[in-house]
Design a protein around this motif. Structure first.
Motif, PDB file in Angstrom:
ATOM      1  N   ILE A  28      -5.384  14.189  -3.317  1.00 49.81           N
ATOM      2  CA  ILE A  28      -6.533  13.954  -2.450  1.00 49.81           C
ATOM      3  C   ILE A  28      -7.420  12.844  -2.997  1.00 49.81           C
ATOM      4  O   ILE A  28      -7.914  11.986  -2.262  1.00 49.81           O
ATOM      5  CB  ILE A  28      -7.334  15.262  -2.289  1.00 49.81           C
ATOM      6  N   SER A  29      -7.636  12.835  -4.306  1.00 54.56           N
ATOM      7  CA  SER A  29      -8.443  11.774  -4.919  1.00 54.56           C
ATOM      8  C   SER A  29      -7.865  10.405  -4.593  1.00 54.56           C
ATOM      9  O   SER A  29      -8.601   9.438  -4.375  1.00 54.56           O
ATOM     10  CB  SER A  29      -8.493  11.961  -6.443  1.00 54.56           C
ATOM     11  N   LEU A  30      -6.551  10.317  -4.575  1.00 55.89           N
ATOM     12  CA  LEU A  30      -5.868   9.060  -4.284  1.00 55.89           C
ATOM     13  C   LEU A  30      -5.938   8.712  -2.797  1.00 55.89           C
ATOM     14  O   LEU A  30      -6.315   7.588  -2.429  1.00 55.89           O
ATOM     15  CB  LEU A  30      -4.409   9.164  -4.728  1.00 55.89           C
ATOM     16  N   LEU A  31      -5.589   9.662  -1.946  1.00 58.67           N
ATOM     17  CA  LEU A  31      -5.424   9.384  -0.513  1.00 58.67           C
ATOM     18  C   LEU A  31      -6.747   9.332   0.251  1.00 58.67           C
ATOM     19  O   LEU A  31      -6.825   8.727   1.313  1.00 58.67           O
ATOM     20  CB  LEU A  31      -4.513  10.442   0.118  1.00 58.67           C
ATOM     21  N   ARG A  32      -7.778   9.983  -0.293  1.00 59.27           N
ATOM     22  CA  ARG A  32      -9.101   9.915   0.333  1.00 59.27           C
ATOM     23  C   ARG A  32     -10.091   9.310  -0.660  1.00 59.27           C
ATOM     24  O   ARG A  32     -11.170   9.845  -0.913  1.00 59.27           O
ATOM     25  CB  ARG A  32      -9.538  11.318   0.783  1.00 59.27           C
ATOM     26  N   GLY A  33      -9.695   8.184  -1.238  1.00 56.16           N
ATOM     27  CA  GLY A  33     -10.492   7.504  -2.251  1.00 56.16           C
ATOM     28  C   GLY A  33     -11.436   6.475  -1.677  1.00 56.16           C
ATOM     29  O   GLY A  33     -11.773   6.488  -0.494  1.00 56.16           O
ATOM     30  N   ARG A  34     -11.826   5.522  -2.512  1.00 54.23           N
ATOM     31  CA  ARG A  34     -12.893   4.576  -2.163  1.00 54.23           C
ATOM     32  C   ARG A  34     -12.458   3.416  -1.282  1.00 54.23           C
ATOM     33  O   ARG A  34     -13.308   2.752  -0.680  1.00 54.23           O
ATOM     34  CB  ARG A  34     -13.483   3.973  -3.448  1.00 54.23           C
ATOM     35  N   LEU A  81      -9.434   2.916   1.014  1.00 55.57           N
ATOM     36  CA  LEU A  81      -8.632   2.935   2.227  1.00 55.57           C
ATOM     37  C   LEU A  81      -8.949   4.173   3.056  1.00 55.57           C
ATOM     38  O   LEU A  81      -9.400   5.195   2.532  1.00 55.57           O
ATOM     39  CB  LEU A  81      -7.134   2.930   1.886  1.00 55.57           C
ATOM     40  N   ARG A  82      -8.677   4.061   4.335  1.00 60.64           N
ATOM     41  CA  ARG A  82      -8.734   5.215   5.223  1.00 60.64           C
ATOM     42  C   ARG A  82      -7.409   5.289   5.969  1.00 60.64           C
ATOM     43  O   ARG A  82      -7.098   4.436   6.793  1.00 60.64           O
ATOM     44  CB  ARG A  82      -9.888   5.090   6.213  1.00 60.64           C
ATOM     45  N   PHE A  83      -6.634   6.305   5.659  1.00 60.37           N
ATOM     46  CA  PHE A  83      -5.335   6.469   6.297  1.00 60.37           C
ATOM     47  C   PHE A  83      -5.493   7.217   7.616  1.00 60.37           C
ATOM     48  O   PHE A  83      -6.374   8.070   7.771  1.00 60.37           O
ATOM     49  CB  PHE A  83      -4.379   7.246   5.383  1.00 60.37           C
ATOM     50  N   SER A  84      -4.599   6.900   8.554  1.00 58.89           N
ATOM     51  CA  SER A  84      -4.574   7.637   9.814  1.00 58.89           C
ATOM     52  C   SER A  84      -4.109   9.068   9.556  1.00 58.89           C
ATOM     53  O   SER A  84      -3.555   9.390   8.495  1.00 58.89           O
ATOM     54  CB  SER A  84      -3.619   6.964  10.800  1.00 58.89           C
ATOM     55  N   GLU A  85      -4.330   9.932  10.528  1.00 60.82           N
ATOM     56  CA  GLU A  85      -3.879  11.323  10.414  1.00 60.82           C
ATOM     57  C   GLU A  85      -2.375  11.391  10.150  1.00 60.82           C
ATOM     58  O   GLU A  85      -1.915  12.175   9.323  1.00 60.82           O
ATOM     59  CB  GLU A  85      -4.231  12.084  11.690  1.00 60.82           C
ATOM     60  N   GLN A  86      -1.624  10.531  10.840  1.00 62.89           N
ATOM     61  CA  GLN A  86      -0.168  10.513  10.661  1.00 62.89           C
ATOM     62  C   GLN A  86       0.211  10.043   9.264  1.00 62.89           C
ATOM     63  O   GLN A  86       1.090  10.629   8.613  1.00 62.89           O
ATOM     64  CB  GLN A  86       0.479   9.612  11.711  1.00 62.89           C
ATOM     65  N   GLN A  87      -0.423   8.978   8.781  1.00 61.68           N
ATOM     66  CA  GLN A  87      -0.112   8.462   7.448  1.00 61.68           C
ATOM     67  C   GLN A  87      -0.465   9.483   6.363  1.00 61.68           C
ATOM     68  O   GLN A  87       0.312   9.733   5.447  1.00 61.68           O
ATOM     69  CB  GLN A  87      -0.879   7.160   7.204  1.00 61.68           C
ATOM     70  N   PHE A  88      -1.663  10.061   6.472  1.00 61.55           N
ATOM     71  CA  PHE A  88      -2.094  11.066   5.501  1.00 61.55           C
ATOM     72  C   PHE A  88      -1.119  12.244   5.494  1.00 61.55           C
ATOM     73  O   PHE A  88      -0.684  12.702   4.420  1.00 61.55           O
ATOM     74  CB  PHE A  88      -3.505  11.531   5.842  1.00 61.55           C
ATOM     75  N   ILE A 103       0.842  -1.204   0.000  1.00 59.75           N
ATOM     76  CA  ILE A 103       0.000   0.000   0.000  1.00 59.75           C
ATOM     77  C   ILE A 103       0.872   1.247   0.000  1.00 59.75           C
ATOM     78  O   ILE A 103       0.664   2.181  -0.791  1.00 59.75           O
ATOM     79  CB  ILE A 103      -0.944  -0.012   1.219  1.00 59.75           C
ATOM     80  N   ARG A 104       1.862   1.275   0.861  1.00 64.91           N
ATOM     81  CA  ARG A 104       2.753   2.439   0.936  1.00 64.91           C
ATOM     82  C   ARG A 104       3.535   2.605  -0.365  1.00 64.91           C
ATOM     83  O   ARG A 104       3.642   3.712  -0.912  1.00 64.91           O
ATOM     84  CB  ARG A 104       3.707   2.292   2.123  1.00 64.91           C
ATOM     85  N   GLY A 105       4.065   1.503  -0.888  1.00 67.60           N
ATOM     86  CA  GLY A 105       4.874   1.577  -2.097  1.00 67.60           C
ATOM     87  C   GLY A 105       4.086   2.034  -3.306  1.00 67.60           C
ATOM     88  O   GLY A 105       4.545   2.897  -4.070  1.00 67.60           O
ATOM     89  N   TYR A 106       2.891   1.485  -3.492  1.00 65.47           N
ATOM     90  CA  TYR A 106       2.084   1.874  -4.653  1.00 65.47           C
ATOM     91  C   TYR A 106       1.566   3.300  -4.525  1.00 65.47           C
ATOM     92  O   TYR A 106       1.417   4.009  -5.532  1.00 65.47           O
ATOM     93  CB  TYR A 106       0.933   0.896  -4.866  1.00 65.47           C
ATOM     94  N   HIS A 107       1.282   3.752  -3.299  1.00 68.70           N
ATOM     95  CA  HIS A 107       0.847   5.134  -3.151  1.00 68.70           C
ATOM     96  C   HIS A 107       1.996   6.108  -3.434  1.00 68.70           C
ATOM     97  O   HIS A 107       1.774   7.162  -4.048  1.00 68.70           O
ATOM     98  CB  HIS A 107       0.261   5.357  -1.760  1.00 68.70           C
ATOM     99  N   ASP A 141     -12.353  13.085   8.916  1.00 68.05           N
ATOM    100  CA  ASP A 141     -10.906  13.273   8.940  1.00 68.05           C
ATOM    101  C   ASP A 141     -10.522  14.635   8.366  1.00 68.05           C
ATOM    102  O   ASP A 141      -9.623  15.310   8.888  1.00 68.05           O
ATOM    103  CB  ASP A 141     -10.217  12.166   8.144  1.00 68.05           C
ATOM    104  N   SER A 142     -11.183  15.043   7.294  1.00 67.12           N
ATOM    105  CA  SER A 142     -10.869  16.320   6.663  1.00 67.12           C
ATOM    106  C   SER A 142     -11.245  17.484   7.582  1.00 67.12           C
ATOM    107  O   SER A 142     -10.474  18.431   7.751  1.00 67.12           O
ATOM    108  CB  SER A 142     -11.602  16.454   5.328  1.00 67.12           C
ATOM    109  N   LEU A 143     -12.434  17.414   8.169  1.00 65.30           N
ATOM    110  CA  LEU A 143     -12.888  18.492   9.042  1.00 65.30           C
ATOM    111  C   LEU A 143     -12.059  18.576  10.315  1.00 65.30           C
ATOM    112  O   LEU A 143     -11.886  19.668  10.880  1.00 65.30           O
ATOM    113  CB  LEU A 143     -14.363  18.294   9.385  1.00 65.30           C
ATOM    114  N   ALA A 144     -11.513  17.453  10.765  1.00 65.25           N
ATOM    115  CA  ALA A 144     -10.635  17.474  11.940  1.00 65.25           C
ATOM    116  C   ALA A 144      -9.392  18.315  11.682  1.00 65.25           C
ATOM    117  O   ALA A 144      -8.787  18.858  12.624  1.00 65.25           O
ATOM    118  CB  ALA A 144     -10.245  16.053  12.332  1.00 65.25           C
TER     119      ALA A 144
END
Length: 336
Positions: A219-225, A227-234, A111-115, A304-307
């Motif tokens: 954003i389309s990639l990281l907040r897509g259909r 996965l949900r990344f943690s605040e730290q990962q994002f 997941i990390r490598g492909y992103h 997550d975005s509003l936080a």
């Protein structure tokens, strides 16, 4: 799809190769939220191509053809357009296989490598293709997209009104989007639109490309259909994207990492609100199944975005205490 149209499609595909109709085979290869459908064409020698069926009454294929050829000439990984009949709405394309990126999200390392690979591809797109002559992602378009949320999600589906804090949030999201550098934006850079062939990523579904904010595709990639990344990962992905953009000149040195992270959170909120509206519209107006079940995932993205936008805590409170329970109850009624 009518039998007459499928027969016309097979006849056209055979003509492109100088073959009789019975010398080729055609099998479904998927569709999407639009009216486009895809078929895999197999030639007598085993070579395969993908045929796009885009009914001209519903879909204008000219932007796809123009962008595909432009991006390919810039060295970007997109399918070659081997033939196009815009009058009938038929396109003959490279076969990029059957592996969209999300199928490879099997462990954290992949997941990390492909992103990281996908974010590098966004950088290539932004560096190699000028946004000039593209439709502009301006305040009017950003606003129309945001208005899909109160119109279709709140009004048409839930039967509730937007809170008073909506007006302030809407204006701020548009302002933050327009404050970013304008680049070439794919506009739906989700994992499903990245095909993996021989470990390389290829972009598809790019016909809605615009000149828009630099963070949009990330954003389309990281907040897509999927996965949900943690605040730290994002934050880690966005800061790496920011550093690379400053290094190659896409971002001014005056835009620090914290500012860009805040702009990205605003961009993510804009896109997520749009998606909530679009998914309800696809369900109600277009009678397409399966989209309501995805709403809770995008509600998580909205949280997550509003936080990351503390100035809009009032809307965030409404989203958690009014919007989420309303969607949960409505999904339960619908058996989703």
């Amino acid at each position: 799809m009518s039998s007459s149209r499928i027969n016309a499609l097979i006849s056209w595909a055979a003509q492109q190769h100088g073959l009789f109709i019975d010398a080729i085979s055609l099998a479904p290869a998927g569709g999407d939220a639009s009216f486009r459908r895809y078929f895999r064409l197999t030639l007598p020698d085993g070579t395969t191509r993908v045929v796009m069926d885009a009914p001209p009454q519903q879909e204008d294929s000219q932007p796809f053809v123009t962008i595909a050829r432009r991006w390919r000439s810039a060295g970007l990984p997109v399918p070659q357009v081997h033939a196009a009949d815009l009058e009938q709405g038929f396109l003959l394309l490279d076969d990029l296989g059957s592996t969209p990126l999300q199928q490879l999200f099997t462990d954290d390392a992949r997941i990390r490598g492909y992103h990281n690979q996908a974010l590098s591809l966004i950088a290539d797109l932004q560096n190699r293709v000028s946004p000039e002559a593209l439709p502009v992602y301006d305040a009017a378009l950003l606003g129309r997209e945001l208005d899909l949320f109160p119109e279709w999600c709140l009004g048409a589906w839930l039967g509730i009104e937007a809170p008073e804090s909506w007006t302030t949030l809407r204006a701020e999201l548009i302002e933050q989007s327009l404050a970013q550098p304008m680049v070439c934006v794919h506009r739906d850079f989700d994992a499903m639109n990245l095909m993996v062939l021989d470990q390389r990523l290829y972009m598809i579904d790019f016909q809605d490309t615009v000149a828009g904010p630099i963070s949009y595709d990330a954003i389309s990639l990281l907040r897509g259909r999927y996965l949900r990344f943690s605040e730290q990962q994002f934050g880690s992905f966005i800061r790496a994207f920011h550093a690379q953009a400053q290094q190659d000149g896409r971002l001014s040195q005056h835009i620090d990492a914290d500012t860009f992270l805040s702009q990205s959170q605003a961009m993510a909120a804009q896109r997520t609100l749009k998606v909530l509206g679009i998914f309800c519209r696809l369900t109600l107006r277009d009678q397409k199944a399966g989209y309501l079940a995805r709403l809770p995932h995008f509600l998580n993205h909205l949280d997550d975005s509003l936080a990351g936008l503390p100035a809009h805590a009032e809307f965030a409170h409404w989203a958690s205490n009014t919007l989420r329970p309303a969607i949960t109850a409505r999904l339960s009624e619908a058996g989703e």
